[in-house]
Design an enzyme around this catalytic site. Structure first.
Site, PDB file in Angstrom:
ATOM      1  N   GLU A  49       6.347  -5.097  -5.615  1.00  0.00           N
ATOM      2  CA  GLU A  49       5.790  -6.322  -5.044  1.00  0.00           C
ATOM      3  C   GLU A  49       6.709  -7.470  -5.443  1.00  0.00           C
ATOM      4  O   GLU A  49       6.921  -7.723  -6.635  1.00  0.00           O
ATOM      5  CB  GLU A  49       4.366  -6.577  -5.548  1.00  0.00           C
ATOM      6  N   ASP A  60      -2.747 -17.649  -8.715  1.00  0.00           N
ATOM      7  CA  ASP A  60      -1.961 -17.226  -9.862  1.00  0.00           C
ATOM      8  C   ASP A  60      -2.211 -18.108 -11.075  1.00  0.00           C
ATOM      9  O   ASP A  60      -2.373 -19.321 -10.956  1.00  0.00           O
ATOM     10  CB  ASP A  60      -0.467 -17.243  -9.504  1.00  0.00           C
ATOM     11  N   TYR A 175      -5.349  -4.026  -2.380  1.00  0.00           N
ATOM     12  CA  TYR A 175      -5.134  -4.472  -3.753  1.00  0.00           C
ATOM     13  C   TYR A 175      -6.476  -4.975  -4.278  1.00  0.00           C
ATOM     14  O   TYR A 175      -6.974  -5.999  -3.827  1.00  0.00           O
ATOM     15  CB  TYR A 175      -4.089  -5.585  -3.744  1.00  0.00           C
TER      16      TYR A 175
END
Length: 269
Positions: A49, A60, A175
């Site tokens: 990734e 994030d 994911y």
């Protein structure tokens, strides 16, 4: 069959689980990204990734935010990230590469232009954090029309309706975000993840990778016992951040090799 699907089928036939490390393109320096990608493969990565730097990476935590900031300070753009993938492909045409990032740079380039350019560069899948499945049917079609797997996130809070939408759109893998919050946050609750994965497996029909909160071989092994793939990002970025430039590749390679050993040992038990 996509390169990502072929990778999962090969691993399944071997009784093994995928290791998917994440790095941010351009961090700590653009000239180190391709060598780092090769180091990840040498250490046992099955899929890479590659993060596309963005100025407002809302999903994030501080670690990956700093990686984006460092890359942006070096002037790294989406087009340069695609050039990095193409350079990686000069020596490796087997390991799937997934671009992970945010919608703004793709929208600025144009979805169709991006899809064609990503295919030409050798990208295999795309995960756009802020494209919700409710609004992503056209995006998924554009990716699949260019032989790219659209990959989506699921979380502990995902409803049955959201999971069903993802199952209609996703290919390659999904994911599963193991924690509520941003990357690098909180403590991983392995038991809670283990209870959730079978339900997602049954609904989506593609492999399930688990990320967020995996920091060492022990936790990687624990996740590998029930997930199809283990995704590790913040811990690798920390290693990059703490390493002298001339030791970055070697130290990341050692870390990822340790994660690989943990995952493979889990498969033997």
């Amino acid at each position: 069959m996509s390169k990502i699907q072929a990778t999962f089928e090969r691993l399944q036939a071997q009784g093994r689980k995928a290791l998917i490390p994440f790095i941010t393109a351009g961090d700590p320096d653009p000239k180190l990204t391709v060598p780092l990608m090769h180091a990840l493969v040498e250490a046992g990565a099955d899929i890479i990734e590659l993060g596309v730097p963005f100025s407002d990476p809302m999903a994030d935590g501080p670690t990956i935010q700093r990686a984006s900031e460092r890359a942006l300070a070096k002037g790294v753009s989406l087009r340069q990230v695609l050039e990095m993938v193409a350079n990686f492909r000069a020596d490796n045409n087997e390991t799937p590469v997934v671009l992970m990032g945010y919608a703004n740079p793709i929208e600025a380039m144009g979805v169709d232009t991006f899809a064609a350019a990503a295919f030409d560069a050798g990208v295999d899948g795309v995960l756009v954090v802020d494209y919700p499945p409710e609004e992503s049917a056209d995006f998924a079609k554009a990716m699949q029309a260019n032989a790219l797997d659209p990959i989506f996130l699921l979380a502990p809070t995902s409803t049955e309706e959201r999971i069903a939408m993802v199952s209609e759109l996703a290919s390659g893998y999904v994911y599963y975000v193991s924690l509520k919050g941003v990357t690098g946050s909180a403590q991983l609750d392995v038991e809670a993840v283990a209870k959730r994965i079978p339900e997602i497996h049954a609904a989506v029909g593609v492999p399930v990778g688990v990320g967020f909160g995996i920091r060492d071989a022990q936790t990687a092994a624990a996740i590998a016992r029930f997930a199809d793939a283990v995704v590790v990002g913040s811990r690798i970025i920390e290693e990059i951040e703490q390493s002298p430039a001339d030791e970055v590749c070697a130290r990341v390679k050692a870390l990822v090799a340790d994660l690989r050993r943990g995952i493979d040992e889990a498969g033997k038990n």
